[in-house]
Write a protein that holds these residues in place. Structure first.
Motif, PDB file in Angstrom:
ATOM      1  N   GLU A 222     -41.178  53.857  -4.913  1.00 13.95           N
ATOM      2  CA  GLU A 222     -42.300  52.966  -4.600  1.00 13.95           C
ATOM      3  C   GLU A 222     -42.631  52.064  -5.779  1.00 13.95           C
ATOM      4  O   GLU A 222     -42.934  50.886  -5.611  1.00 13.95           O
ATOM      5  CB  GLU A 222     -43.542  53.774  -4.205  1.00 13.95           C
ATOM      6  CG  GLU A 222     -43.370  54.604  -2.946  1.00 13.95           C
ATOM      7  CD  GLU A 222     -42.700  55.953  -3.204  1.00 13.95           C
ATOM      8  OE1 GLU A 222     -42.633  56.397  -4.377  1.00 13.95           O
ATOM      9  OE2 GLU A 222     -42.215  56.546  -2.235  1.00 13.95           O
TER      10      GLU A 222
ATOM     11  N   CYS B  15     -39.875  49.341  -6.232  1.00 18.44           N
ATOM     12  CA  CYS B  15     -40.049  48.233  -5.278  1.00 18.44           C
ATOM     13  C   CYS B  15     -41.228  47.351  -5.665  1.00 18.44           C
ATOM     14  O   CYS B  15     -41.149  46.129  -5.591  1.00 18.44           O
ATOM     15  CB  CYS B  15     -40.232  48.790  -3.869  1.00 18.44           C
ATOM     16  SG  CYS B  15     -38.731  49.529  -3.202  1.00 18.44           S
ATOM     17  N   CYS B  16     -42.316  47.968  -6.083  1.00 21.31           N
ATOM     18  CA  CYS B  16     -43.503  47.204  -6.474  1.00 21.31           C
ATOM     19  C   CYS B  16     -43.218  46.354  -7.718  1.00 21.31           C
ATOM     20  O   CYS B  16     -43.693  45.224  -7.822  1.00 21.31           O
ATOM     21  CB  CYS B  16     -44.669  48.160  -6.709  1.00 21.31           C
ATOM     22  SG  CYS B  16     -46.267  47.335  -6.775  1.00 21.31           S
TER      23      CYS B  16
ATOM     24  N   LYS C 153     -38.122  46.325   0.300  1.00 21.12           N
ATOM     25  CA  LYS C 153     -38.293  47.647   0.896  1.00 21.12           C
ATOM     26  C   LYS C 153     -37.229  48.576   0.342  1.00 21.12           C
ATOM     27  O   LYS C 153     -36.103  48.167   0.073  1.00 21.12           O
ATOM     28  CB  LYS C 153     -38.151  47.585   2.423  1.00 21.12           C
ATOM     29  CG  LYS C 153     -39.177  46.717   3.089  1.00 21.12           C
ATOM     30  CD  LYS C 153     -40.516  47.371   3.062  1.00 21.12           C
ATOM     31  CE  LYS C 153     -41.520  46.501   3.811  1.00 21.12           C
ATOM     32  NZ  LYS C 153     -42.870  46.890   3.596  1.00 21.12           N
ATOM     33  N   TRP C 154     -37.586  49.844   0.185  1.00 17.26           N
ATOM     34  CA  TRP C 154     -36.623  50.867  -0.214  1.00 17.26           C
ATOM     35  C   TRP C 154     -35.841  51.261   1.023  1.00 17.26           C
ATOM     36  O   TRP C 154     -36.411  51.473   2.088  1.00 17.26           O
ATOM     37  CB  TRP C 154     -37.347  52.082  -0.779  1.00 17.26           C
ATOM     38  CG  TRP C 154     -36.391  53.143  -1.237  1.00 17.26           C
ATOM     39  CD1 TRP C 154     -35.895  54.165  -0.483  1.00 17.26           C
ATOM     40  CD2 TRP C 154     -35.817  53.287  -2.532  1.00 17.26           C
ATOM     41  NE1 TRP C 154     -35.050  54.932  -1.218  1.00 17.26           N
ATOM     42  CE2 TRP C 154     -34.988  54.417  -2.497  1.00 17.26           C
ATOM     43  CE3 TRP C 154     -35.931  52.573  -3.715  1.00 17.26           C
ATOM     44  CZ2 TRP C 154     -34.262  54.854  -3.590  1.00 17.26           C
ATOM     45  CZ3 TRP C 154     -35.212  53.018  -4.813  1.00 17.26           C
ATOM     46  CH2 TRP C 154     -34.391  54.140  -4.751  1.00 17.26           C
TER      47      TRP C 154
ATOM     48  N   LYS D  13     -52.121  45.640  -1.788  1.00 15.39           N
ATOM     49  CA  LYS D  13     -51.386  46.807  -2.272  1.00 15.39           C
ATOM     50  C   LYS D  13     -52.352  47.877  -2.761  1.00 15.39           C
ATOM     51  O   LYS D  13     -53.452  47.610  -3.218  1.00 15.39           O
ATOM     52  CB  LYS D  13     -50.438  46.423  -3.428  1.00 15.39           C
ATOM     53  CG  LYS D  13     -49.420  45.390  -3.056  1.00 15.39           C
ATOM     54  CD  LYS D  13     -48.467  45.937  -2.022  1.00 15.39           C
ATOM     55  CE  LYS D  13     -47.505  44.856  -1.588  1.00 15.39           C
ATOM     56  NZ  LYS D  13     -46.794  45.183  -0.400  1.00 15.39           N
TER      57      LYS D  13
ATOM     58  N   LEU E 175     -50.699  52.053  -7.125  1.00  7.14           N
ATOM     59  CA  LEU E 175     -49.319  51.619  -7.162  1.00  7.14           C
ATOM     60  C   LEU E 175     -49.173  50.338  -7.982  1.00  7.14           C
ATOM     61  O   LEU E 175     -48.259  50.198  -8.775  1.00  7.14           O
ATOM     62  CB  LEU E 175     -48.801  51.393  -5.734  1.00  7.14           C
ATOM     63  CG  LEU E 175     -47.318  51.137  -5.571  1.00  7.14           C
ATOM     64  CD1 LEU E 175     -46.504  52.275  -6.157  1.00  7.14           C
ATOM     65  CD2 LEU E 175     -46.982  50.964  -4.109  1.00  7.14           C
TER      66      LEU E 175
END
Length: 195
Positions: A12, A15-16, A31-32, A166, A170
């Protein structure tokens, strides 16, 4: 590329930390996508050849990179993060993965068009970006045969893209992570049928 590198962050956060502006100018986050050949991705501070680590690929290559027959779940994103094997196995290799004895973790750009191992995926547009927090380089110590490892990394920065949608935690985690993005190529190798 290098002999070893570090990528010890969760999917996560990876990706962020890879957010970007799309063709339309909107902030997008890749996206993962799980790789069916990898049962589970494990973050590591010591990624060695043959280990799996996060790689950023374009949406058009995401199905190919995951070696998956199903439809990629990219939700319209232009880019996808997939765990891939460190070290290229050429598509023309026959036999088992363990029988691959070519050194394919490094390629100098000056010779990339001279070796079949690298020209095939390059001509097919199989480019990707290896994501890591840093890579290791070794320096031989004076008057000794031993080498001291040093990690090369980028300075931590504030995230250049922040989205109010978001999760705050994260976003803060990604802000503490500054990933190196290393140019690479990939190929698709399938094991030979066992008779």
């Amino acid at each position: 590329m290098c002999g070893r590198f570090a990528c010890a962050v969760d999917p996560e956060v990876v990706c962020c930390a890879c957010r970007y502006r799309g063709h339309d100018g909107a902030v997008q986050q890749p996206k993962w996508r799980d790789n069916p050949r990898v049962p589970h991705y494990y973050p590591s501070a010591n990624v060695a050849p043959t280990n799996y680590s996060p790689v950023l690929v374009s949406r058009k290559n995401s199905k190919l990179a995951a070696d998956d027959e199903g439809e990629p779940e990219t939700s319209g994103n232009e880019r996808v993060v997939i765990p891939m094997r460190f070290g290229l196995i050429p598509s023309w290799h026959r036999g088992e993965e363990s029988g691959m004895h070519l050194s394919t973790t490094n390629c100098r750009w000056e010779g990339i068009l001279e070796k079949k191992t690298f020209t095939t995926p390059l001509k097919k547009g199989r480019r990707c970006v290896v994501l890591c927090e840093g890579y290791y380089d070794w320096k031989k110590l004076e008057k000794s045969k031993t080498k001291q490892p040093y990690i090369i990394y980028t300075a931590k920065e504030k995230p250049f893209l922040q989205s109010e949608n978001k999760d705050e935690l994260l976003t803060k985690s990604a802000g503490k992570v500054s990933l190196l993005k290393l140019a690479a190529i990939f190929d698709v190798w399938r094991p030979s049928e066992v008779s």
